[in-house]
Design a protein around this motif. Sequence first.
Motif, PDB file in Angstrom:
ATOM      1  N   GLY A 100       0.719  -1.216  -0.025  1.00 13.50           N
ATOM      2  CA  GLY A 100      -0.206  -0.210  -0.301  1.00 13.50           C
ATOM      3  C   GLY A 100       0.749   1.283   0.135  1.00 13.50           C
TER       4      GLY A 100
ATOM      5  N   LYS B 213       3.996   1.256  -4.594  1.00 16.72           N
ATOM      6  CA  LYS B 213       4.870   0.687  -5.478  1.00 16.72           C
ATOM      7  C   LYS B 213       4.325   0.461  -6.892  1.00 16.72           C
ATOM      8  CE  LYS B 213       5.844  -2.824  -2.723  1.00 16.72           C
ATOM      9  NZ  LYS B 213       4.845  -2.523  -1.535  1.00 16.72           N
TER      10      LYS B 213
ATOM     11  N   THR C  19       1.432   2.029  -8.074  1.00 20.41           N
ATOM     12  CA  THR C  19       1.148   3.127  -8.265  1.00 20.41           C
ATOM     13  C   THR C  19       2.345   3.835  -9.261  1.00 20.41           C
ATOM     14  OG1 THR C  19      -0.645   3.221  -7.023  1.00 20.41           O
ATOM     15  CG2 THR C  19       0.506   5.310  -8.172  1.00 20.41           C
TER      16      THR C  19
END
Length: 259
Positions: free
Chosen positions: A44, A47, A49
């Motif tokens: 979350g 990475k 993204t």
Amino acid sequence: MLPVVELKDITHAYLGDREANLAIEDLNLTVGKGEFISLVGPSGCGKTTILSIIAGLLQPSRGEVLLSGRPVTGPSPEVGYMLQQDYLFPWRTIQDNVLLGLELTGRLTGSSRAQSLQLLADMGLAGKEKAYPAQLSGGMRQRVALVRTLATDPGLLLLDEPFSALDYQIKLQLEDLVSETLLRRGTTAILVTHDLSEAIAVSSRVILLQRNPGRVRKVFHVPEAIRSTPPLYARDLPGFAELFHEIWKEMELAGRDEM
Ligand code: ADP
Ligand code: MG
């Protein structure tokens, strides 16, 4: 030297029905030609993204993305992106999946075909050319996806957990094979992994991210001796365990800051 990848003050928020989720904030990153870097950090922290933004699949909310000095406007054949899920086409054989990128870019020749099938064999998949994805294990499919991404010889390679479904033994062999292949080709690469020792073994820089929002927490430089040794042997070198613990400790601190 002109950097291959430049992220300048990148912020990205995913917009939901009622709220915006700030995935990454003010992220800066520069990757030089032929460099191999790793992104590590908790689930979350952004990475995937980041890779999707570099690949041109996702337009950041704010900031500038340059590839070899030019703004990214969409996907480019120069960028190979191996997604976290394998996304092989179930109706195509392994061989036809692997050759797809070459086919689509009009570069399928006798020699590019032979080279790709050789890579498939090097990854332990000889004899599987005519099989279909459903007939293979998860680890095998991951290797097929890796070969497919390497087949088009992209100048920039983005790998999202490419070795996560593999048995430990095979994973170590593939780290060696992939890093040797990339070094020989002069490919620039960004690897996302949750495996710290893998990150240290294959890359020259390890970028530790933290989450909520995703930011660079700390950058670790891998010593030259470790960098120039094949991943399998790098793990035994002096300094390897120390660096591992240093990054580990920082990850723990990051986790504590979150609570
Ligand atoms: P990582 O790959 O490091 O696990 P991601 O880039 O997948 O992180 O996600 C970063 C943050 O953005 C997380 O909070 C995640 O829930 C959120 N996120 C990722 N993809 C989406 C999406 N398509 N829509 C909404 N939120 C998303
Ligand atoms: Mg991810």
